[in-house]
Design an enzyme around this catalytic site. Structure first.
Site, mmCIF file in Angstrom:
data_model
loop_
_atom_site.group_PDB
_atom_site.id
_atom_site.type_symbol
_atom_site.label_atom_id
_atom_site.label_comp_id
_atom_site.label_asym_id
_atom_site.label_seq_id
_atom_site.Cartn_x
_atom_site.Cartn_y
_atom_site.Cartn_z
ATOM 1 N N CYS A 79 43.972 35.981 43.706
ATOM 2 C CA CYS A 79 42.510 35.933 43.519
ATOM 3 C C CYS A 79 42.117 36.423 42.115
ATOM 4 O O CYS A 79 42.423 35.743 41.137
ATOM 5 C CB CYS A 79 41.832 36.694 44.643
ATOM 6 S SG CYS A 79 40.144 36.160 44.888
ATOM 7 N N HIS A 170 43.887 35.782 49.485
ATOM 8 C CA HIS A 170 44.467 37.128 49.617
ATOM 9 C C HIS A 170 45.550 37.125 50.690
ATOM 10 O O HIS A 170 45.252 37.398 51.860
ATOM 11 C CB HIS A 170 43.381 38.120 50.042
ATOM 12 C CG HIS A 170 42.409 38.475 48.972
ATOM 13 N ND1 HIS A 170 42.517 39.595 48.205
ATOM 14 C CD2 HIS A 170 41.300 37.831 48.552
ATOM 15 C CE1 HIS A 170 41.507 39.643 47.353
ATOM 16 N NE2 HIS A 170 40.755 38.582 47.540
ATOM 17 N N GLU A 172 47.713 39.301 51.177
ATOM 18 C CA GLU A 172 47.989 40.688 51.607
ATOM 19 C C GLU A 172 47.024 41.176 52.679
ATOM 20 O O GLU A 172 47.241 42.233 53.262
ATOM 21 C CB GLU A 172 47.975 41.609 50.377
ATOM 22 C CG GLU A 172 46.616 42.046 49.861
ATOM 23 C CD GLU A 172 45.820 40.941 49.147
ATOM 24 O OE1 GLU A 172 46.309 39.799 49.054
ATOM 25 O OE2 GLU A 172 44.691 41.230 48.709
#
Ligand code: GLN
Length: 201
Positions: A79, A170, A172
Site C-alpha cells: 500500500c 494489506h 498483513e
C-alpha cells in the site's frame, strides 16, 4: 535465520512483524540506519506515504535504503509502501525511493470509507487470497521487466520488478501468509545466489 526488516516509522508495523515471526524468520523494526545492518529483506508497510517520507528524511533513511537496494536486497512495499518504492507517482514531480519501475496513483480506490476486502486469485501464489484495501493506490503502468501478478477490477494490484514486490492491499491484516511467503521465497533465493557468488570468488 532469515532476517526481515520492517520500516517502523509509521503505519501497520506490528502486523507485519507478527506474520514474519509466524513464518519462522527474525523480524527487525527498522527505525535507524543501524537497524538496516545485516538484513536479508525489507518490508515497507502501509500507512501514509507523505508522512513516511517526512520521517524517512528526518531519520536520514532514504539514501541508506536506496544503497541497500543497490546490493540487490529484496524489498516489499504494501500500500503506502508501494508508493514509497515506485519510480513515478501520478501527479507528483518526484518519487520517494524511486526504485520499482512502476507508476502508481494514490487513493485510486476511494477514500477511507471505501476500504474493502476481496478475495484474489493470484496464479503464482494461490486462490482465495484475502486482500484488504484501505485508500489504496494501484499501478497504472509498468516498465518492460515488471511482471503483473494480480489485478482487481482491471487494475494492477500486485507486481514484481526483479528484487521489488509491490501490492496495493494489506496482506498483513489477514491470517493468510501466502503473499508474505512468496516474498520470503524471493529473499531466500537472493541469499542463496549471493552466497554462492561469494563462495566462488
Ligand atoms: N492513501 C495512503 C497513501 O497515499 C496509502 C494507504 C495505505 O497504506 N493503506 O499514502
Amino acid at each position: 535465520m532469515t532476517k526481515i526488516g520492517v520500516l517502523a516509522l509509521q503505519g501497520a508495523i506490528r502486523e507485519h512483524i507478527h506474520q514474519i515471526e509466524s513464518l519462522g524468520c527474525k523480524a527487525v523494526a527498522v527505525k535507524t540506519v543501524e537497524d538496516l545492518n545485516g538484513l536479508d529483506g525489507l518490508i515497507l508497510p502501509g500507512g501514509e506515504s507523505t508522512t513516511m517520507r517526512k520521517l524517512l528524511d528526518r531519520y536520514d533513511l532514504l539514501e541508506p535504503i536506496q544503497a541497500l537496494a543497490q546490493q540487490g536486497i529484496p524489498m516489499f512495499g504494501t500500500c503506502a509502501g508501494l508508493i514509497l518504492l515506485a519510480k513515478k507517482i501520478t501527479g507528483y514531480e518526484t518519487p520517494h525511493l524511486g526504485l520499482m519501475d512502476v507508476e502508481v496513483e494514490r487513493n485510486s480506490f476511494g477514500r477511507q470509507v471505501d476500504s474493502f476486502e476481496v478475495e484474489l486469485s493470484i496464479p503464482s501464489i494461490g486462490d482465495d487470497i484475502p486482500a484488504v484495501f484501505i485508500r489504496a493506490p494501484h499501478i497504472v503502468s509498468i516498465g518492460d521487466h515488471v511482471e503483473i501478478l494480480a489485478t482487481y477490477e482491471d487494475r494492477i494490484v500486485l507486481a514484481k520488478d526483479g528484487q521489488f514486490l509491490g501490492c496495493s492491499f494489506h496482506p498483513e491484516l489477514t491470517e493468510d501468509v501466502r503473499v508474505l511467503q512468496y516474498f520470503i521465497d524471493m529473499v531466500n533465493e537472493f541469499t542463496k545466489t549471493s552466497k554462492a557468488k561469494t563462495n566462488s570468488i
